[in-house]
Design a protein around this motif. Structure first.
Motif, PDB file in Angstrom:
ATOM      1  N   ALA A 149       0.826  -1.202   0.000  1.00 27.08           N
ATOM      2  CA  ALA A 149       0.000   0.000   0.000  1.00 27.08           C
ATOM      3  C   ALA A 149       0.864   1.258   0.000  1.00 27.08           C
ATOM      4  O   ALA A 149       2.057   1.198   0.262  1.00 27.08           O
ATOM      5  CB  ALA A 149      -0.912  -0.002   1.222  1.00 27.08           C
ATOM      6  N   GLU A 150       0.213   2.378  -0.290  1.00 28.41           N
ATOM      7  CA  GLU A 150       0.875   3.682  -0.270  1.00 28.41           C
ATOM      8  C   GLU A 150       0.649   4.325   1.097  1.00 28.41           C
ATOM      9  O   GLU A 150      -0.441   4.258   1.664  1.00 28.41           O
ATOM     10  CB  GLU A 150       0.300   4.585  -1.352  1.00 28.41           C
ATOM     11  CG  GLU A 150       0.939   5.951  -1.399  1.00 28.41           C
ATOM     12  CD  GLU A 150       0.332   6.844  -2.474  1.00 28.41           C
ATOM     13  OE1 GLU A 150       0.460   8.071  -2.339  1.00 28.41           O
ATOM     14  OE2 GLU A 150      -0.260   6.321  -3.427  1.00 28.41           O
ATOM     15  N   ILE A 151       1.681   4.975   1.629  1.00 24.85           N
ATOM     16  CA  ILE A 151       1.584   5.646   2.919  1.00 24.85           C
ATOM     17  C   ILE A 151       0.891   6.991   2.721  1.00 24.85           C
ATOM     18  O   ILE A 151       1.349   7.835   1.954  1.00 24.85           O
ATOM     19  CB  ILE A 151       2.978   5.867   3.539  1.00 24.85           C
ATOM     20  CG1 ILE A 151       3.651   4.524   3.790  1.00 24.85           C
ATOM     21  CG2 ILE A 151       2.868   6.672   4.828  1.00 24.85           C
ATOM     22  CD1 ILE A 151       5.083   4.635   4.245  1.00 24.85           C
ATOM     23  N   GLU A 152      -0.237   7.172   3.433  1.00 25.63           N
ATOM     24  CA  GLU A 152      -0.973   8.437   3.364  1.00 25.63           C
ATOM     25  C   GLU A 152      -0.618   9.373   4.507  1.00 25.63           C
ATOM     26  O   GLU A 152      -0.607  10.583   4.336  1.00 25.63           O
ATOM     27  CB  GLU A 152      -2.485   8.183   3.376  1.00 25.63           C
ATOM     28  CG  GLU A 152      -3.019   7.680   2.073  1.00 25.63           C
ATOM     29  CD  GLU A 152      -4.541   7.678   2.048  1.00 25.63           C
ATOM     30  OE1 GLU A 152      -5.182   7.679   3.115  1.00 25.63           O
ATOM     31  OE2 GLU A 152      -5.086   7.670   0.933  1.00 25.63           O
ATOM     32  N   ASP A 153      -0.372   8.803   5.704  1.00 21.15           N
ATOM     33  CA  ASP A 153      -0.077   9.637   6.865  1.00 21.15           C
ATOM     34  C   ASP A 153       0.721   8.823   7.875  1.00 21.15           C
ATOM     35  O   ASP A 153       0.525   7.618   8.002  1.00 21.15           O
ATOM     36  CB  ASP A 153      -1.375  10.146   7.504  1.00 21.15           C
ATOM     37  CG  ASP A 153      -1.127  11.164   8.611  1.00 21.15           C
ATOM     38  OD1 ASP A 153      -0.109  11.896   8.533  1.00 21.15           O
ATOM     39  OD2 ASP A 153      -1.936  11.231   9.545  1.00 21.15           O
ATOM     40  N   ILE A 154       1.616   9.507   8.592  1.00 21.22           N
ATOM     41  CA  ILE A 154       2.386   8.889   9.669  1.00 21.22           C
ATOM     42  C   ILE A 154       2.132   9.732  10.912  1.00 21.22           C
ATOM     43  O   ILE A 154       2.444  10.914  10.928  1.00 21.22           O
ATOM     44  CB  ILE A 154       3.894   8.846   9.346  1.00 21.22           C
ATOM     45  CG1 ILE A 154       4.143   8.080   8.056  1.00 21.22           C
ATOM     46  CG2 ILE A 154       4.665   8.238  10.507  1.00 21.22           C
ATOM     47  CD1 ILE A 154       5.574   8.162   7.547  1.00 21.22           C
ATOM     48  N   SER A 155       1.553   9.110  11.937  1.00 20.37           N
ATOM     49  CA  SER A 155       1.266   9.850  13.169  1.00 20.37           C
ATOM     50  C   SER A 155       2.038   9.231  14.328  1.00 20.37           C
ATOM     51  O   SER A 155       2.846   8.320  14.137  1.00 20.37           O
ATOM     52  CB  SER A 155      -0.233   9.844  13.455  1.00 20.37           C
ATOM     53  OG  SER A 155      -0.652   8.552  13.833  1.00 20.37           O
ATOM     54  N   ALA A 156       1.784   9.695  15.529  1.00 20.43           N
ATOM     55  CA  ALA A 156       2.505   9.201  16.703  1.00 20.43           C
ATOM     56  C   ALA A 156       2.161   7.751  17.010  1.00 20.43           C
ATOM     57  O   ALA A 156       2.993   7.009  17.527  1.00 20.43           O
ATOM     58  CB  ALA A 156       2.185  10.073  17.917  1.00 20.43           C
ATOM     59  N   PHE A 157       0.956   7.316  16.688  1.00 22.22           N
ATOM     60  CA  PHE A 157       0.507   5.984  17.065  1.00 22.22           C
ATOM     61  C   PHE A 157       0.425   5.000  15.899  1.00 22.22           C
ATOM     62  O   PHE A 157       0.587   3.805  16.093  1.00 22.22           O
ATOM     63  CB  PHE A 157      -0.873   6.051  17.721  1.00 22.22           C
ATOM     64  CG  PHE A 157      -0.893   6.845  18.983  1.00 22.22           C
ATOM     65  CD1 PHE A 157      -0.402   6.321  20.155  1.00 22.22           C
ATOM     66  CD2 PHE A 157      -1.390   8.135  18.990  1.00 22.22           C
ATOM     67  CE1 PHE A 157      -0.409   7.051  21.323  1.00 22.22           C
ATOM     68  CE2 PHE A 157      -1.403   8.878  20.152  1.00 22.22           C
ATOM     69  CZ  PHE A 157      -0.916   8.338  21.323  1.00 22.22           C
ATOM     70  N   HIS A 158       0.145   5.488  14.696  1.00 22.74           N
ATOM     71  CA  HIS A 158      -0.083   4.578  13.579  1.00 22.74           C
ATOM     72  C   HIS A 158       0.268   5.222  12.238  1.00 22.74           C
ATOM     73  O   HIS A 158       0.482   6.427  12.156  1.00 22.74           O
ATOM     74  CB  HIS A 158      -1.550   4.123  13.572  1.00 22.74           C
ATOM     75  CG  HIS A 158      -2.512   5.266  13.434  1.00 22.74           C
ATOM     76  ND1 HIS A 158      -3.011   5.930  14.522  1.00 22.74           N
ATOM     77  CD2 HIS A 158      -3.029   5.892  12.354  1.00 22.74           C
ATOM     78  CE1 HIS A 158      -3.815   6.893  14.120  1.00 22.74           C
ATOM     79  NE2 HIS A 158      -3.833   6.904  12.816  1.00 22.74           N
ATOM     80  N   VAL A 159       0.284   4.363  11.216  1.00 22.51           N
ATOM     81  CA  VAL A 159       0.510   4.801   9.839  1.00 22.51           C
ATOM     82  C   VAL A 159      -0.754   4.469   9.054  1.00 22.51           C
ATOM     83  O   VAL A 159      -1.299   3.367   9.176  1.00 22.51           O
ATOM     84  CB  VAL A 159       1.733   4.079   9.224  1.00 22.51           C
ATOM     85  CG1 VAL A 159       1.877   4.393   7.758  1.00 22.51           C
ATOM     86  CG2 VAL A 159       2.997   4.449   9.972  1.00 22.51           C
TER      87      VAL A 159
END
Length: 176
Positions: A130-140
């Protein structure tokens, strides 16, 4: 009765410590932002790291203030052990949250992949590309070719094998 003369050293030390905290927070934020800018990292991730480091610095200042004002060592240990016990019980139930935050910090500083990269996660039970849409503190947040949105915890990204797939539009050199 409270006397400024009696506590002048503690007051002066507290003022100096608070001024130092303000300057250190500004310096650390500037250093992290310059590192993020030179590494082409996103503002959202940079702000999360700055927030975590500021919380850590505030905890250190609180401990320093306790020492400056001469709180009895025995009382400090009783208070800290009580707080640690409560936090320990709460965190034992929520260890994955702490694990994901730590993994998010590791992903920020090692930045093995970025938003827009297509990755392949080698998981025996649930392999995904899959393509990465967002990277946050808890999950991708990932988006598959079929348009399915998948939320993947940061700690699992560090535990699984991952391949970063080449972009379709990446410039390549061809040799004869």
């Amino acid at each position: 009765m409270f006397s400024f003369k009696q506590y002048s050293q503690e007051i002066l030390a507290t003022i100096i410590l608070l001024i130092a905290l303000v300057f250190l927070r500004m310096i650390v934020a500037k250093l992290i932002r310059s590192f993020a800018k030179s590494s082409h990292l996103f503002e959202h991730r940079t702000n999360l790291v700055i927030k975590y480091i500021h919380v850590f610095m505030n905890i250190l200042v609180i401990i320093s203030l306790i020492v400056i004002w001469g709180v009895d060592t025995k009382d400090i240990f009783i208070t800290i052990s009580s707080i640690a016990t409560v936090i320990g019980v709460a965190m034992f139930a929520q260890w994955s949250i702490l694990s994901n935050i730590t993994s998010g910090m590791i992903l920020f500083f090692s930045f093995p992949f970025r938003i827009g990269d297509t990755i392949k996660i080698y998981d025996k039970d649930f392999p995904i590309e899959a393509e990465i849409e967002d990277i946050s503190a808890f999950h991708v947040t990932l988006r598959t070719k079929e348009g399915e949105k998948t939320i993947f915890p940061n700690n699992l990204l560090l535990q699984k094998g991952i391949s970063i797939m080449p972009s379709k539009f990446e410039d390549r050199e061809f040799f004869d």
